[in-house]
Write a protein that holds these residues in place. Structure first.
Motif, PDB file in Angstrom:
ATOM      1  N   ALA A  60       0.834  -1.201   0.000  1.00  0.00           N
ATOM      2  CA  ALA A  60       0.000   0.000   0.000  1.00  0.00           C
ATOM      3  C   ALA A  60       0.869   1.252   0.000  1.00  0.00           C
ATOM      4  N   ASP A  61       1.906   1.267   0.847  1.00  0.00           N
ATOM      5  CA  ASP A  61       2.787   2.431   0.929  1.00  0.00           C
ATOM      6  C   ASP A  61       3.499   2.682  -0.395  1.00  0.00           C
ATOM      7  N   ARG A  62       3.750   1.608  -1.121  1.00  0.00           N
ATOM      8  CA  ARG A  62       4.447   1.740  -2.401  1.00  0.00           C
ATOM      9  C   ARG A  62       3.639   2.584  -3.384  1.00  0.00           C
ATOM     10  N   VAL A  63       2.323   2.344  -3.448  1.00  0.00           N
ATOM     11  CA  VAL A  63       1.501   3.135  -4.371  1.00  0.00           C
ATOM     12  C   VAL A  63       1.296   4.546  -3.830  1.00  0.00           C
ATOM     13  N   PHE A  64       1.248   4.714  -2.493  1.00  0.00           N
ATOM     14  CA  PHE A  64       1.171   6.066  -1.916  1.00  0.00           C
ATOM     15  C   PHE A  64       2.407   6.869  -2.320  1.00  0.00           C
ATOM     16  N   ASP A  65       3.586   6.260  -2.169  1.00  0.00           N
ATOM     17  CA  ASP A  65       4.831   6.952  -2.501  1.00  0.00           C
ATOM     18  C   ASP A  65       4.893   7.297  -3.979  1.00  0.00           C
ATOM     19  N   TRP A  66       4.342   6.416  -4.788  1.00  0.00           N
ATOM     20  CA  TRP A  66       4.347   6.689  -6.235  1.00  0.00           C
ATOM     21  C   TRP A  66       3.642   8.004  -6.533  1.00  0.00           C
ATOM     22  N   PHE A  67       2.479   8.181  -5.967  1.00  0.00           N
ATOM     23  CA  PHE A  67       1.737   9.417  -6.201  1.00  0.00           C
ATOM     24  C   PHE A  67       2.446  10.620  -5.586  1.00  0.00           C
ATOM     25  N   GLU A  68       2.868  10.497  -4.354  1.00  0.00           N
ATOM     26  CA  GLU A  68       3.340  11.669  -3.616  1.00  0.00           C
ATOM     27  C   GLU A  68       4.795  12.033  -3.893  1.00  0.00           C
ATOM     28  N   LYS A  69       5.540  11.126  -4.546  1.00  0.00           N
ATOM     29  CA  LYS A  69       6.943  11.427  -4.855  1.00  0.00           C
ATOM     30  C   LYS A  69       7.210  11.522  -6.355  1.00  0.00           C
ATOM     31  N   CYS A  70       6.260  11.010  -7.174  1.00  0.00           N
ATOM     32  CA  CYS A  70       6.520  10.971  -8.613  1.00  0.00           C
ATOM     33  C   CYS A  70       5.463  11.677  -9.461  1.00  0.00           C
ATOM     34  N   CYS A  71       4.206  11.673  -9.031  1.00  0.00           N
ATOM     35  CA  CYS A  71       3.117  12.170  -9.876  1.00  0.00           C
ATOM     36  C   CYS A  71       2.802  13.629  -9.576  1.00  0.00           C
ATOM     37  N   ARG A  72       2.589  14.389 -10.634  1.00  0.00           N
ATOM     38  CA  ARG A  72       2.311  15.814 -10.499  1.00  0.00           C
ATOM     39  C   ARG A  72       0.981  16.155 -11.167  1.00  0.00           C
ATOM     40  N   HIS A  73       0.285  17.125 -10.592  1.00  0.00           N
ATOM     41  CA  HIS A  73      -0.955  17.599 -11.185  1.00  0.00           C
ATOM     42  C   HIS A  73      -0.685  18.164 -12.579  1.00  0.00           C
ATOM     43  N   GLN A  89      -8.540   8.698  -0.381  1.00  0.00           N
ATOM     44  CA  GLN A  89      -7.799   8.086  -1.482  1.00  0.00           C
ATOM     45  C   GLN A  89      -6.844   7.015  -0.961  1.00  0.00           C
ATOM     46  N   LYS A  90      -6.239   7.271   0.203  1.00  0.00           N
ATOM     47  CA  LYS A  90      -5.340   6.268   0.777  1.00  0.00           C
ATOM     48  C   LYS A  90      -6.119   5.019   1.192  1.00  0.00           C
ATOM     49  N   PHE A  91      -7.370   5.210   1.575  1.00  0.00           N
ATOM     50  CA  PHE A  91      -8.168   4.016   1.876  1.00  0.00           C
ATOM     51  C   PHE A  91      -8.406   3.213   0.609  1.00  0.00           C
ATOM     52  N   ASP A  92      -8.906   3.879  -0.441  1.00  0.00           N
ATOM     53  CA  ASP A  92      -9.220   3.176  -1.681  1.00  0.00           C
ATOM     54  C   ASP A  92      -7.984   2.492  -2.262  1.00  0.00           C
ATOM     55  N   LEU A  93      -6.900   3.277  -2.415  1.00  0.00           N
ATOM     56  CA  LEU A  93      -5.682   2.738  -3.013  1.00  0.00           C
ATOM     57  C   LEU A  93      -5.044   1.699  -2.110  1.00  0.00           C
ATOM     58  N   GLY A  94      -5.078   1.955  -0.807  1.00  0.00           N
ATOM     59  CA  GLY A  94      -4.498   1.000   0.130  1.00  0.00           C
ATOM     60  C   GLY A  94      -5.177  -0.341   0.072  1.00  0.00           C
ATOM     61  N   CYS A  95      -6.513  -0.327  -0.005  1.00  0.00           N
ATOM     62  CA  CYS A  95      -7.253  -1.596  -0.091  1.00  0.00           C
ATOM     63  C   CYS A  95      -6.916  -2.342  -1.376  1.00  0.00           C
ATOM     64  N   VAL A  96      -7.000  -1.649  -2.502  1.00  0.00           N
ATOM     65  CA  VAL A  96      -6.822  -2.316  -3.792  1.00  0.00           C
ATOM     66  C   VAL A  96      -5.413  -2.871  -3.942  1.00  0.00           C
ATOM     67  N   TYR A  97      -4.414  -2.122  -3.497  1.00  0.00           N
ATOM     68  CA  TYR A  97      -3.025  -2.524  -3.719  1.00  0.00           C
ATOM     69  C   TYR A  97      -2.370  -3.194  -2.506  1.00  0.00           C
ATOM     70  N   GLY A  98      -2.958  -3.033  -1.314  1.00  0.00           N
ATOM     71  CA  GLY A  98      -2.342  -3.586  -0.119  1.00  0.00           C
ATOM     72  C   GLY A  98      -2.708  -5.020   0.185  1.00  0.00           C
ATOM     73  N   TRP A  99      -3.905  -5.450  -0.226  1.00  0.00           N
ATOM     74  CA  TRP A  99      -4.331  -6.821   0.048  1.00  0.00           C
ATOM     75  C   TRP A  99      -3.698  -7.781  -0.966  1.00  0.00           C
TER      76      TRP A  99
END
Length: 595
Positions: A60-73, A89-99
């Motif tokens: 889950a943290d991996r996809v969080f870091d992707w957005f917050e360290k690599c992706c720009r508006h 958003q962290k709930f949605d992304l965390g669930c989909v990618y963390g499980w």
């Protein structure tokens, strides 16, 4: 892994948000509450024989870091700035990618359905995920990133209803990649394609116009604005490509929409709501997050707007501007009195499904109609040997035409069924224009595809005769629309049938049309669940004259949303409702052996 929800400092953002929603700290709708409780319940049963999944925080943290360290508006006042994920958003992304699976590390969820209102960063989120699928998505055993494996030649599809919309989704991802140095160094981004610098693959747009849609092996498919898709073709074809990768994922994202009776998105929505309510078995590999106003909520109550608009949960400049815009559109729509503007606001801003026409004949009661269906076997047993009024609606010989049958049951209820006919040579073309599976329905016995390029009315005559003989129905009379039917009516009359011409004005059709709807509302009608009849019924629009009389119609004369089968039933009902009482079948009054 055990998680303590009381020690907030140690709680993962995914779990924290779930707990806040489940305990009522956030204003959320029923479906979001159920999604959060589902997550918390899954945490309690993870890594068991019946539930072989675990929540891997590193994934889950991996996809969080992707957005917050690599992706720009890529647009708006935040253009160029790194994205900061909001708690929901962290709930949605965390669930989909963390499980993930507790042994293989393969992602648990294969599908994810996201429904939320316009303005809640759907495009930004999906663009970032498309790029994540190309660059950073990986698989490894839970808690062991050192064994990380990336997909070779990753394939990511940005799918939409048409080429223009698909390219827009793809274009947003392209723009985000170009604006992000961390991403652009990983990808080869050209005007017409995006591929990985070292691992190849392709990020591409996909629509109904794309050739060879079923030839890929996607790692990720993003289905954009599913409400606008007339059929589930893109979803089905894309999903059929799964199995060639270890953890393919389909992200379905949309707002609510119009045409609530025919939309494949609405059908998916209905199925998933039942699943989340426990009315059908839970699919462990399907993530569901529906954000909407609940049934009974007042759409004018601003305090409830965060339910379909999760951005409004947060106190920041963007949420403030979004609230102002929703309020402005609300005031403009309701002060105008324009039903179309009001429906559009309800759909896009508070995520409420709407019928695509204000004057749909069965608006709001199609669910009642569907609930009155019985199996075909039960229906035939119910009406066997009874008198029946047969209605005909003969359209152009190249289009759908139908016969309908109306029975008066001994208990006072009515029973109806209908059958369609269409030329075999034009059925395939009509499947594309009408967006319904005529050939599949024909295989299931709901309609007949006649040989050649025009409907052979002899098939209709045979069908009527066969029903009377094989099901022992006694046809009281055949009630027909005279349009296109004069010669055919004469042939039927010559064979001994009683023919009654049903004029097609409101003076004749208003009472049976209103009576049909009354029968549905009161539950005094039964049918055999024909999907073709149900489709025709859902398409019917009512025309109203100055005296309140009504008749059924399509939206316009060339519309592909056909109504022929319900028109045939109304023709028969116009006469059946005038009958003074149930007649005994000739099988009750005559010696059956002599018939």
């Amino acid at each position: 892994m055990t998680t303590s929800l009381t020690d907030w400092g140690d709680v993962h953002p995914t779990h924290r948000y779930a707990a806040e929603v489940a305990t009522g700290m956030r204003e959320c709708c029923e479906m979001e509450i159920r999604a959060c409780k589902r997550h918390l319940d899954d945490l309690k049963r993870q890594a068991t024989e019946d539930f072989p999944y675990v929540f891997d925080e590193s994934r889950a943290d991996r996809v969080f870091d992707w957005f917050e360290k690599c992706c720009r508006h890529v647009r708006g006042v935040f253009s160029g700035q790194l994205i900061e994920l909001l708690p929901w958003q962290k709930f949605d992304l965390g669930c989909v990618y963390g499980w993930v699976h507790m042994e293989t590390g393969q992602r648990r969820f294969r599908k994810a359905f996201h429904l939320r209102a316009r303005g809640n960063v759907k495009s930004t989120e999906m663009s970032g995920l498309a790029l994540y699928g190309m660059c950073a998505d990986a698989i490894y055993p839970p808690g062991d990133p050192s064994k990380r494996q990336f997909e070779h030649s990753p394939e990511v599809d940005c799918a939409a209803v048409d080429k223009g919309q698909a390219k827009r989704v793809w274009g947003d991802a392209r723009e985000m990649g170009l604006k992000s140095p961390e991403i652009s160094k990983r990808l080869r981004i050209k005007r017409g394609y995006i591929e990985h610098e070292t691992r190849g693959g392709l990020l591409k747009p996909l629509s109904k116009d794309t050739k060879n849609k079923d030839s890929g092996a996607p790692c990720l498919v993003v289905i954009d604005e599913y409400h606008a898709h007339p059929t589930s073709e893109i979803l089905d074809v894309s999903y059929s490509g799964f199995g060639k990768r270890l953890q393919s994922l389909m992200q379905i994202i949309s707002t609510a929409g119009k045409d609530a009776e025919n939309s494949p998105c609405k059908k998916e929505y209905d199925i998933l709501r039942k699943m989340m309510r426990g009315e059908t078995p839970m699919q462990d590999t399907y993530f569901v997050m529906i954000r909407e106003l609940d049934d009974g909520d007042d759409p004018h109550d601003e305090s409830l707007w965060p339910k379909p608009n999760p951005v409004l949960q947060e106190d920041n400049a963007y949420s403030e501007e979004l609230r102002k815009q929703i309020r402005t559109e609300h005031d403009e729509a309701y002060s105008s009195g324009d039903p179309d503007k009001i429906r559009e606001w309800l759909i896009k801003r508070v995520n409420r499904w709407q019928a695509d026409s204000e004057n749909k004949f069965m608006a709001g009661i199609m669910d009642k109609w569907k609930a009155l269906a019985v199996s075909r076997e039960a229906f035939l047993a119910l009406v066997r040997g009874l008198d029946v009024w047969c209605g005909l609606d003969l359209s152009k010989r190249i289009d759908l035409t139908g016969d309908g049958f109306v029975f008066k049951l001994p208990d006072g209820r009515y029973a109806v069924t209908a059958h369609g006919f269409m030329p075999e040579e034009t059925a395939k073309k009509h499947e594309h224009t009408d967006r319904v599976p005529y050939r599949s329905w024909a295989a299931d016995g709901w309609c007949t595809l006649t040989e050649g390029a025009v409907t052979d009315y002899r098939f209709i005559k045979t069908h009527i005769h066969d029903q009377e003989i094989s099901e022992k129905w006694k046809i009281v009379e055949i009630d027909y629309d005279p349009y296109n039917a004069t010669h055919f009516a004469q042939e039927l009359e010559a064979e001994g049938y009683q023919l009654v011409e049903i004029r097609q004005g409101v003076q004749t059709l208003s009472e049976p049309t209103k009576f049909f709807r009354e029968l549905v509302l009161t539950g005094n009608i039964v049918h055999d669940g024909s999907p073709l009849l149900t489709w025709c019924l859902s398409n019917a629009v009512e025309l109203i004259d100055n005296n309140g009389n009504i008749k059924l119609s399509k939206k316009h004369k060339d519309d592909s949303q056909r109504i022929d089968l319900i028109a045939a039933i109304i023709n028969a009902l116009a006469r059946a409702m005038l009958d003074t009482g149930p007649k005994k079948s000739r099988y009750e009054t005559e010696d059956v052996r002599a018939i």
